[in-house]
Design an enzyme around this catalytic site. Structure first.
Site, short mmCIF file in Angstrom:
data_model
loop_
_atom_site.label_atom_id
_atom_site.label_comp_id
_atom_site.label_asym_id
_atom_site.label_seq_id
_atom_site.Cartn_x
_atom_site.Cartn_y
_atom_site.Cartn_z
N GLU A 3 -5.36 -7.63 0.27
CA GLU A 3 -6.55 -7.96 1.39
C GLU A 3 -7.96 -7.48 1.20
O GLU A 3 -8.34 -7.31 0.37
CB GLU A 3 -5.82 -6.60 2.08
CG GLU A 3 -4.80 -6.87 3.36
CD GLU A 3 -4.17 -5.72 3.97
OE1 GLU A 3 -4.79 -4.81 4.37
OE2 GLU A 3 -3.04 -5.74 3.70
N GLU A 44 0.65 -1.20 0.01
CA GLU A 44 -0.18 0.33 0.03
C GLU A 44 0.72 1.31 -0.39
O GLU A 44 0.67 1.56 0.57
CB GLU A 44 -1.36 0.01 1.05
CG GLU A 44 -1.94 -0.95 1.35
CD GLU A 44 -2.85 -1.08 1.98
OE1 GLU A 44 -2.93 -0.24 2.31
OE2 GLU A 44 -3.69 -1.44 2.44
#
Ligand code: FCB
Length: 439
Positions: free
Chosen positions: A351, A166
């Protein structure tokens, strides 16, 4: 009532796994791990609520791997902690840390699970603060060396690896919005870190490949953006949000350039030789990880720095993070990567999951039906994409365990497994048993 029978509709070569990260579960007071920027941030901004103990996965990793195995998952996504391997400086290895990851990887492999390590999930060693952290290009170079060390030392224990988790959170959220470590609110710092974190990725692709022929990927978080209405200014605001949050990272990696709308604002702040770095950043990778949770509603506003938007939440059903259930956004991004970026790139959902205000019933059980519904709705979207022939390879539920949810501390529970933070006991929730039933 929601259930996960949909799992039976997936092809047998589709990989189901669970995800965690080092700082959120290991407990960095164990095994000679060094401090990270999150310890500093926790002390300054979170009343000292940090990851020193977390779930004590450092001691309980065998039990945790067994729980993954017993549910029928086939893969485990975890991260290496840079400060566990190099607590004091870049040259002095912590042998306990090296041993820990050898034992962890052995245990994963012994249980026939596929390891999916991530090299960086936010726990930058604390010593980098004085160099400016990700504002400084030197950090990207140090990261490439660290990546090389991992490949050299652990490379024969895994096949796939992700460089960075991320980049938007590491840069924009941490250096512009100030919500994550190091907690800066500075556009210049944010823009530099947005570039340097991508450079770290690019350099590490080379330094990993120089040791092993791994399947290398990066993990991008995507958030769907929708203008609050169809007025021109709100549409433009939503486009800018999308360009900063999502397209900045995907464009750089797959196209070797930055999106023009955000570059128009950022160019004067960019490091001088950024264009030549883009060649390194866009080195071919073998797979892409998408993390997906929710959408934002975007409203235009006037701001001095020209970041002219506000993010609002809508009125759909929400998780305990106040994030709306918006499963359509997941298939939107899968389709977008496939159509606009790279038709062939294998995609993993690395995720997806929800924080739930879990309550124990009178029998001491957690029946987290909303979480089951959340998984089911998102899996439905994935299945639709698979039917279209998009090369989707796997899905990792976030998260195996309740854990340290960054600036929210231990209040938000994302786990398939409940953790008692007093004694570290683990207790499966209904969502875990739903996976188990259908896997
Ligand atoms: C993602 C992070 C992960 C976890 C989830 C809820 O942004 O990668 O560590 O905090 O959100």
């Amino acid at each position: 009532m929601s259930n996960l029978s949909i799992l039976q509709d997936f092809p047998s070569d589709f990989t189901f796994g669970v995800a965690t990260s080092s700082y959120q579960i290991e407990g960095n007071s164990y095994g000679g791990c060094g401090k990270s920027i999150w310890d500093d941030f926790a002390e300054r901004r979170l009343n000292g609520i940090d990851g020193q103990k977390a779930c004590n996965h450092y001691s309980f990793f065998k039990e945790d791997i067994k729980l993954i195995k017993d549910a029928g998952f086939k893969a485990y996504r975890f991260s290496f902690a840079w400060p566990r391997l190099f607590p004091e400086n870049d040259n002095q290895i912590n042998q306990d840390g090296v041993n820990f990851y050898h034992r962890l990887l052995d245990e994963i492999n012994l249980n026939d699970l596929e390891p999916f390590p991530t090299l960086y999930h936010w726990d930058l060693p604390i010593r980098f603060i004085k160099n400016g952290g990700w504002e400084n290009k030197d950090t990207s170079k140090r990261f490439a060396d660290y990546a090389n060390f991992i490949s050299k030392n652990f490379g024969d224990q895994f096949k796939s690896v992700a460089t960075i988790n991320e980049p938007w959170c590491i840069s924009w959220l941490s250096y512009y919005l100030g919500e994550h470590a190091p907690g800066k609110k500075d556009l210049n710092a944010a823009v530099n870190s947005m570039h340097n974190i991508l450079l770290a990725h690019g350099l590490s692709v080379d330094s990993l490949r120089s040791e092993h022929n791994h399947q290398i990927g990066i993990i991008l978080n995507n958030e769907f953006s929708e203008p609050i209405d169809q007025s021109e200014k709100n549409i433009q605001a939503a486009n800018l949000f999308d360009a900063i949050y999502n397209r900045w990272f995907a464009d750089a990696i797959f196209k070797g350039k930055y999106p023009q709308i955000s570059l128009n604002l950022f160019e004067p702040l960019m490091p001088q030789d950024y264009q030549s770095d883009l060649k390194t950043i866009s080195k071919p990778i073998d797979w892409l990880g998408i993390n997906y949770y929710t959408r934002s509603l975007i409203k235009s506003k006037i701001s001095k720095d020209k970041i002219n938007y506000d993010c609002l939440r809508g009125s759909l059903k929400k998780t305990d993070m106040d994030w709306e259930f918006y499963p359509k956004g997941l298939s939107y991004f899968i389709n977008r990567i496939h159509k606009e970026y790279d038709e062939k790139i294998p995609i993993y959902i690395t995720e997806n999951g929800m924080a739930n205000n879990d309550r124990m019933n009178s029998k001491g059980d957690i029946e987290d039906l909303d979480r089951i519904e959340y998984f089911q709705l998102h899996l439905q979207e994935i299945l639709e994409c698979l039917k279209k022939g998009i090369p989707l390879k796997g899905y990792f539920a976030w998260s195996l365990l309740d854990n340290y949810e960054w600036s929210y501390g231990y209040d938000k529970r994302f786990g398939l497994i409940h953790v008692d933070y007093e004694n570290f006991s683990r207790k499966t929730k209904l969502s875990y048993r739903e996976f188990q039933k259908y896997l």
